[in-house]
Design a protein around this motif. Structure first.
Motif, PDB file in Angstrom:
ATOM      1  N   PRO A 117      13.882   8.284 -29.323  1.00 31.17           N
ATOM      2  CA  PRO A 117      15.269   8.446 -30.156  1.00 31.17           C
ATOM      3  C   PRO A 117      15.346   7.722 -31.434  1.00 31.17           C
ATOM      4  O   PRO A 117      15.007   6.338 -31.277  1.00 31.17           O
ATOM      5  CB  PRO A 117      16.433   8.151 -29.022  1.00 31.17           C
ATOM      6  CG  PRO A 117      15.621   8.323 -27.861  1.00 31.17           C
ATOM      7  CD  PRO A 117      14.141   7.950 -27.991  1.00 31.17           C
TER       8      PRO A 117
ATOM      9  N   ASP B  92      19.176  10.982 -35.085  1.00 29.57           N
ATOM     10  CA  ASP B  92      19.253  12.256 -34.226  1.00 29.57           C
ATOM     11  C   ASP B  92      21.107  12.149 -33.962  1.00 29.57           C
ATOM     12  O   ASP B  92      21.096  13.153 -33.495  1.00 29.57           O
ATOM     13  CB  ASP B  92      18.892  11.891 -32.949  1.00 29.57           C
ATOM     14  CG  ASP B  92      17.139  11.620 -32.846  1.00 29.57           C
ATOM     15  OD1 ASP B  92      16.425  12.242 -33.657  1.00 29.57           O
ATOM     16  OD2 ASP B  92      16.723  11.029 -31.954  1.00 29.57           O
TER      17      ASP B  92
ATOM     18  N   THR C  43      13.971  12.067 -27.358  1.00 27.10           N
ATOM     19  CA  THR C  43      14.336  13.240 -28.132  1.00 27.10           C
ATOM     20  C   THR C  43      13.689  14.220 -28.074  1.00 27.10           C
ATOM     21  O   THR C  43      12.447  14.314 -28.273  1.00 27.10           O
ATOM     22  CB  THR C  43      14.923  12.686 -29.762  1.00 27.10           C
ATOM     23  OG1 THR C  43      15.748  11.620 -29.571  1.00 27.10           O
ATOM     24  CG2 THR C  43      15.202  14.058 -30.429  1.00 27.10           C
TER      25      THR C  43
ATOM     26  N   VAL D  77      16.432  19.105 -33.721  1.00 27.82           N
ATOM     27  CA  VAL D  77      16.607  18.494 -32.292  1.00 27.82           C
ATOM     28  C   VAL D  77      17.545  19.197 -31.659  1.00 27.82           C
ATOM     29  O   VAL D  77      18.522  19.666 -31.966  1.00 27.82           O
ATOM     30  CB  VAL D  77      17.511  17.147 -32.666  1.00 27.82           C
ATOM     31  CG1 VAL D  77      17.838  16.435 -31.599  1.00 27.82           C
ATOM     32  CG2 VAL D  77      16.615  16.366 -33.478  1.00 27.82           C
TER      33      VAL D  77
ATOM     34  N   LEU E 116      17.878  15.807 -25.425  1.00 27.47           N
ATOM     35  CA  LEU E 116      17.110  14.578 -24.761  1.00 27.47           C
ATOM     36  C   LEU E 116      16.754  14.837 -23.312  1.00 27.47           C
ATOM     37  O   LEU E 116      17.222  15.444 -22.614  1.00 27.47           O
ATOM     38  CB  LEU E 116      18.116  13.396 -24.853  1.00 27.47           C
ATOM     39  CG  LEU E 116      18.740  13.330 -26.173  1.00 27.47           C
ATOM     40  CD1 LEU E 116      20.231  12.652 -26.130  1.00 27.47           C
ATOM     41  CD2 LEU E 116      17.948  12.047 -26.885  1.00 27.47           C
TER      42      LEU E 116
END
Length: 177
Positions: free
Chosen positions: A16, A20, A68, A77, A80
């Motif tokens: 990550p 993000d 991510t 994106v 997660l």
């Protein structure tokens, strides 16, 4: 070390980053998505920023952590997935997707790739998942993610801090040949 990035046919899992934060807004500002990860509190930009930093720090401190999830084709994106250090030393698997990407098999694909990498790391002889029993995604996650990847339901009991009924699932690495 559970090295990232991990790539699959459709996904890229990576450490990550602060960048993000804006793409994940559709997740952390969506009450329905947060209900599916079992939280009763709204996440905001500041708390999500702290979480992203903490997950990136986990990679530095522990050699693993949340990743991510990006779509490989356009680098969007979408959520997660990964392991967080558990209080008792058993890492916990979590997956959080932006609602627009639900029911596309992305969590299953990301979990399969992540667990395939983890099973070769001796630190991950066991992995846990914890989910509220009444979570609306529970049956779907059991059928499509937990059970197909070798997790077994091991307990259903109240979670001490909240008293909410939780289901606990355990995964054990396959024996090495």
């Amino acid at each position: 070390m559970l090295a990232l990035p991990i790539t699959t046919e459709r996904l890229l899992l990576r450490v990550p980053q602060a960048t993000d934060l804006d793409p994940l807004r559709e997740f952390y500002e969506d009450p329905a998505a947060l209900e599916h990860v079992g939280t009763q509190t709204a996440w905001d930009r500041e708390s999500m920023g702290r979480r992203l930093q903490g997950w990136a720090d986990d990679h530095q401190q522990h050699g693993y952590g949340m990743a991510t999830i990006e779509l490989r084709g356009n680098r969007d994106v979408i959520g997660l997935l990964g392991l967080s250090p558990g209080e008792d030393g058993i890492p916990e698997l979590s997956c959080m997707l932006i609602r627009a990407y639900w029911r596309s098999g992305y969590c299953r694909e990301a979990a399969a790739a992540y667990l395939a990498r983890a099973q070769h790391d001796p630190r991950f002889s066991a992995i846990r998942v914890r989910m509220e029993s009444h979570n609306p995604a529970r049956a779907h996650m059991e059928r499509h993610v937990f059970f197909p990847h070798g997790f077994a339901c091991t307990a259903e009991e109240p979670f001490p801090p909240s008293g909410r009924l939780m289901r606990y699932y355990s995964w054990t690495a396959p024996p090495t040949r």
